[in-house]
Write an enzyme that holds these catalytic residues in place. Structure first.
Site, PDB file in Angstrom:
ATOM      1  N   TYR A 181       0.830  -1.118  -0.010  1.00 15.52           N
ATOM      2  CA  TYR A 181       0.010  -0.066   0.159  1.00 15.52           C
ATOM      3  C   TYR A 181       0.728   1.305  -0.015  1.00 15.52           C
ATOM      4  CZ  TYR A 181      -3.615   3.135   1.496  1.00 15.52           C
ATOM      5  OH  TYR A 181      -4.452   4.525   1.804  1.00 15.52           O
ATOM      6  N   THR A 183       1.464   3.543   1.816  1.00 12.08           N
ATOM      7  CA  THR A 183       2.380   4.261   2.930  1.00 12.08           C
ATOM      8  C   THR A 183       3.472   3.205   3.227  1.00 12.08           C
ATOM      9  OG1 THR A 183       0.611   3.143   4.670  1.00 12.08           O
ATOM     10  CG2 THR A 183       0.360   5.557   3.968  1.00 12.08           C
ATOM     11  N   LYS A 184       3.502   1.979   2.879  1.00 15.57           N
ATOM     12  CA  LYS A 184       4.466   1.068   3.350  1.00 15.57           C
ATOM     13  C   LYS A 184       5.888   1.209   2.888  1.00 15.57           C
ATOM     14  CE  LYS A 184       1.026  -1.541   5.361  1.00 15.57           C
ATOM     15  NZ  LYS A 184      -0.224  -0.676   5.225  1.00 15.57           N
ATOM     16  N   ASN A 185       6.523   0.537   3.375  1.00 16.16           N
ATOM     17  CA  ASN A 185       7.985   0.857   2.975  1.00 16.16           C
ATOM     18  C   ASN A 185       8.559   0.598   1.652  1.00 16.16           C
ATOM     19  OD1 ASN A 185       8.206   1.292   5.731  1.00 16.16           O
ATOM     20  ND2 ASN A 185       9.395  -0.463   6.425  1.00 16.16           N
ATOM     21  N   ILE A 186       8.037  -0.353   0.946  1.00 15.18           N
ATOM     22  CA  ILE A 186       8.130  -0.452  -0.441  1.00 15.18           C
ATOM     23  C   ILE A 186       6.599  -0.777  -0.916  1.00 15.18           C
ATOM     24  CG2 ILE A 186       8.374  -2.235  -2.376  1.00 15.18           C
ATOM     25  CD1 ILE A 186      11.116  -2.702  -1.226  1.00 15.18           C
TER      26      ILE A 186
END
Length: 383
Positions: A181, A183-186
């Site tokens: 998603y 906002t995730k780190n990747i």
């Protein structure tokens, strides 16, 4: 106060990622195809897993994993209420009942000491949630699952970097599910992945993810020539597209560098906020790797002099975006009304739900922006 608004969770995208998306658009192949396969290969390499199956969300990954493992109507699945609703929703979509176990107040993770007390004759699986980048005690959970012949599906939406070359611990779990998603780190905008060491589970998930067909579109329409497909069971429409995978492919080149930057921001937050009347994240567990996905404060009105929602409003007025991760699932109307859960059933999760707030932690933050966040937190607590 800042002159511009600092958005919570804005992704860091490189020109390489943008060019990869443009290449997909120009190629005419924007559905599931070679770039999804490449993204899966990169994910296998990064985690060390035997199998990686890309899908369109972590919710889909969780749902498919449970169905592929034979979880269905009449079954119970133990998980934590301190998570996003998708964790419990996937259990419901599989036809099973989510059975919540309270979390530890400090780590916010499911408390293994409480799991066995929730096991019944109907219990078939455990879904631990690695919250904010911190990993659950998988050795303890794996031992419980082994004693009771239960399946384990890890919700690792927040913990990609924790799995780097650690997927060989997967004998303690049947599958682990990840989110891409925004906002995730990747990120791939929207997207998910399942890793597993089981060929049988991987094959079932691949079939279920695309209508129950034996061949995906890339296999049917590639330059190798058309091939007929067969529908072996009624599956779902959960496949990832090449245009999504293109966003994420080059982010693996930066994953470790971005983690290092989030570690730096994390340290600056701890140093800058430790003297304030707020709760900071628990110390790291030296046996696991923290993915630094969320930096969460606990705003307790008795010690902070302000309640969490008023604090968020003050931060917003100071042009700093924040998040809430999470209000416990047991507090949501559907789960209250359908399963009869009450706030007092899970006191630690309810306590956290009323106090938790997440600060920006994206690697694109400059030192000046981190200082702005610290100054805003200080101001919001002292105004």
């Amino acid at each position: 106060m800042r002159n511009t608004y600092l958005t919570f969770g804005a992704p860091k995208l490189s020109e390489e990622s943008i060019a990869e998306v443009v290449d997909s658009l120009r190629s005419g192949w924007i559905g599931t195809g070679p770039k999804v396969a490449r993204f899966e290969d990169l994910f296998r390499d990064y985690t060390g897993a035997d199998h990686a199956i890309a899908v369109n969300s972590c919710t889909a990954a969780l749902h498919l994993s449970l169905v592929a493992l034979g979880i269905g109507p009449g079954d119970e699945v133990i998980t934590t209420p301190m998570t996003f609703a998708a964790t419990a929703n996937a259990i419901v979509h599989a036809g099973a009942k989510p059975v919540f176990v309270d979390c530890d107040r400090d780590t916010q993770l499911i408390d293994p000491a409480l799991i066995e007390g929730a096991i019944t004759a109907r219990t078939r699986a455990i879904v631990p949630v690695h919250l904010a980048g911190r990993m659950c005690d998988m050795r303890a959970i794996g031992a419980i699952a082994a004693r009771h012949d239960l399946r384990v599906v890890e919700d690792a939406a927040h913990s990609l970097e924790s799995f780097q070359r650690l997927a060989r611990h997967a004998p303690m779990s049947d599958a682990a599910c990840f989110s891409f998603y925004v906002t995730k780190n990747i990120t791939t905008g929207e997207g998910g992945m399942v890793i597993t060491q089981s060929s049988a589970v991987a094959d079932r998930i691949k079939t279920l993810a695309l209508h129950g067909m034996t061949r995906d579109a890339w296999q049917r329409f590639s330059d190798a020539g058309y091939r007929h497909y067969e529908v072996t069971e009624p599956g779902f429409k959960y496949n990832m597209m090449d245009i999504q995978a293109a966003i994420g492919i080059h982010q693996f080149d930066h994953a470790e560098i971005w983690l290092e930057r989030r570690n730096e921001i994390w340290s600056r937050y701890v140093d800058g906020l430790q003297s304030l009347p707020v709760g900071l994240p628990a110390a790291d567990d030296c046996t696991t790797r923290h993915s630094r996905h969320l930096f969460t404060l606990m705003i307790d009105q008795r010690t902070s002099g302000i309640d969490r929602d008023s604090f968020i409003a003050r931060m917003h007025a100071l042009n700093i975006g924040t998040g809430v991760h999470y209000r416990g699932v047991h507090l949501q109307p559907y789960y209250r009304e359908t399963f009869g859960y009450r706030p007092d059933d899970f006191p630690n999760a309810s306590w956290i739900s009323d106090r938790t707030v997440s600060l920006p932690l994206s690697p694109h933050l400059s030192d000046d922006e981190v200082d702005d966040v610290i100054a805003a937190v200080t101001s919001a607590l002292t105004t």
